[in-house]
Design an enzyme around this catalytic site. Structure first.
Site, mmCIF file in Angstrom:
data_model
loop_
_atom_site.group_PDB
_atom_site.id
_atom_site.type_symbol
_atom_site.label_atom_id
_atom_site.label_comp_id
_atom_site.label_asym_id
_atom_site.label_seq_id
_atom_site.Cartn_x
_atom_site.Cartn_y
_atom_site.Cartn_z
ATOM 1 C CG ASN A 13 -1.771 1.186 1.380
ATOM 2 O OD1 ASN A 13 -1.847 2.007 0.463
ATOM 3 N ND2 ASN A 13 -2.438 1.327 2.515
ATOM 4 C CD1 TRP A 14 3.621 0.959 -2.778
ATOM 5 C CD2 TRP A 14 3.587 2.020 -4.754
ATOM 6 N NE1 TRP A 14 4.329 0.202 -3.673
ATOM 7 C CE2 TRP A 14 4.325 0.832 -4.898
ATOM 8 C CE3 TRP A 14 3.429 2.848 -5.865
ATOM 9 C CZ2 TRP A 14 4.898 0.447 -6.104
ATOM 10 C CZ3 TRP A 14 4.001 2.473 -7.073
ATOM 11 C CH2 TRP A 14 4.734 1.285 -7.194
ATOM 12 C CE LYS A 15 -0.287 3.211 4.679
ATOM 13 N NZ LYS A 15 -0.239 3.352 6.130
ATOM 14 C CG HIS A 106 -6.118 1.888 4.941
ATOM 15 N ND1 HIS A 106 -5.708 2.844 5.843
ATOM 16 C CD2 HIS A 106 -5.091 1.015 4.819
ATOM 17 C CE1 HIS A 106 -4.465 2.561 6.230
ATOM 18 N NE2 HIS A 106 -4.077 1.454 5.632
ATOM 19 C CD GLU A 108 -3.121 5.499 6.551
ATOM 20 O OE1 GLU A 108 -3.066 5.534 5.313
ATOM 21 O OE2 GLU A 108 -2.200 5.014 7.254
ATOM 22 C CD GLU A 178 -3.761 -2.460 7.187
ATOM 23 O OE1 GLU A 178 -2.643 -2.651 6.713
ATOM 24 O OE2 GLU A 178 -4.433 -1.453 6.941
ATOM 25 N N GLY A 184 2.185 2.198 10.758
ATOM 26 C CA GLY A 184 3.170 3.266 10.620
ATOM 27 C C GLY A 184 3.856 3.641 11.922
ATOM 28 C CB SER A 222 4.867 -1.845 11.950
ATOM 29 O OG SER A 222 4.455 -0.520 12.209
ATOM 30 N N GLY A 243 2.662 -1.166 4.292
ATOM 31 C CA GLY A 243 2.761 0.255 3.965
ATOM 32 C C GLY A 243 4.209 0.650 3.755
ATOM 33 N N GLY A 244 4.810 1.232 4.792
ATOM 34 C CA GLY A 244 6.174 1.786 4.706
ATOM 35 C C GLY A 244 7.179 0.884 4.016
HETATM 36 P P1 PGA Z 1 2.568 0.223 7.625
HETATM 37 O O1 PGA Z 1 1.124 0.468 6.945
HETATM 38 O O2 PGA Z 1 3.103 -1.069 7.088
HETATM 39 O O3 PGA Z 1 3.378 1.413 7.232
HETATM 40 O O4 PGA Z 1 2.321 0.147 9.101
HETATM 41 C C1 PGA Z 1 0.229 -0.591 6.725
HETATM 42 C C2 PGA Z 1 -1.051 -0.081 6.115
HETATM 43 O O5 PGA Z 1 -1.548 0.976 6.522
HETATM 44 O O6 PGA Z 1 -1.622 -0.736 5.211
#
Ligand code: PGA
Length: 263
Positions: A13-15, A106, A108, A178, A184, A222, A243-244
């Site tokens: 997930n590149w956000k 998600h 966010e 999640e 994050g 994470s 994500g990251g």
């Molecule tokens: P993260 O994000 O790996 O940076 O914690 C995961 C996500 O929000 O899908």
């Protein structure tokens, strides 16, 4: 019962990242890694979710990669079809551009952009009715976990999903658990805690659909190469939403390798 026969999914997930040149470099690096040591589709489904304006260029860049890397939209409109909805991208328009996968719910989107249960249900219905596959995200906040409500919150989110999915649509669904406090932050749920929640989700799914034992349940929050092996060893953790660590091709590839079935 566990879902250990399920082909895992590892989705980046590149956000709201990265700039175009960096995205192209990331893809080239990932292609090279997959070419040097392929991960087959029987071992692991691999996907990346770029920003909406990059969906088509990323798809184009990944065109001849074998095994295929799936291109996933990060969101879909609550409105269906076409029409006067400035700024929106509908499920039908994604499908029309050969984008077959989308993230829905998600945290966010739920927390920052007001995606409430009504909007999320509309997004799920629209996506499934347009024959998209969805990766449906669930998870509790730190306060909810500390109040002992984690399981109840997550199972309610599964019920929200079940309220709108038709029986024949379940095979187009992947779940991503999640915990919000792990996204994050560098904090990962322990493999034991994650497995416990995944087992609860699977139990819930099994009561709702005959696909319950076949539905992939990904963990997110994470995930990195250092913790992927332990998470992958849990019977009900069928992959990761990353994500990251997905912004670095090598880290992302190593996570996919950790989840890829070896037999
Ligand atoms: P993260 O994000 O790996 O940076 O914690 C995961 C996500 O929000 O899908």
């Amino acid at each position: 019962m566990s879902g250990s026969n399920i082909i895992p999914w590892v989705v980046g997930n590149w956000k709201m990242n990265p700039m175009q040149a960096d995205a192209q470099q990331l893809i080239q690096d990932l292609k090279q890694l997959l070419q040097d040591a392929p991960i087959t589709e029987q071992q692991c489904h691999i996907g990346v979710a770029p920003i909406s304006i990059a969906l088509l260029s990323v798809k184009q860049s990944l065109q001849n990669v074998s095994p295929a890397v799936k291109v996933v939209a990060q969101d879909v409109s609550q409105m269906a079809g076409t029409g006067a909805y400035t700024g929106e991208v509908s499920a039908e328009l994604l499908k029309d551009s050969q984008i077959d996968y989308v993230l829905v719910g998600h945290s966010e989107r739920r927390e920052i952009f007001g995606d409430d249960v009504t909007k999320i249900k509309a997004k799920i219905s629209n996506a499934l009715n347009a024959h998209l596959h969805i990766i449906y995200c669930v998870g509790e906040s730190l306060e909810q976990r500390e109040a002992g409500q984690a399981e109840q919150i997550v199972l309610q989110q599964i019920c929200d999903l079940a309220a709108v999915v038709k029986p024949e649509q379940w095979h187009n669904i992947v779940i991503a658990y999640e915990p919000i406090w792990a996204i994050g932050t560098g904090k990962t749920a322990s493999p034991q805690d994650a497995q416990a929640m995944h087992a609860k989700i699977r139990e819930g799914l099994t009561q709702i659909t005959t696909e319950g034992q076949r539905t992939a349940i990904l963990y997110g929050g994470s995930v990195k190469p250092e913790n992927a092996v332990e998470l992958a060893a849990c019977p009900d953790i069928n992959g990761a939403l990353v994500g990251g660590a997905s912004l670095n091709a090598e880290s992302f590839y190593k996570i996919a390798q950790a989840f890829a079935k070896t037999e």
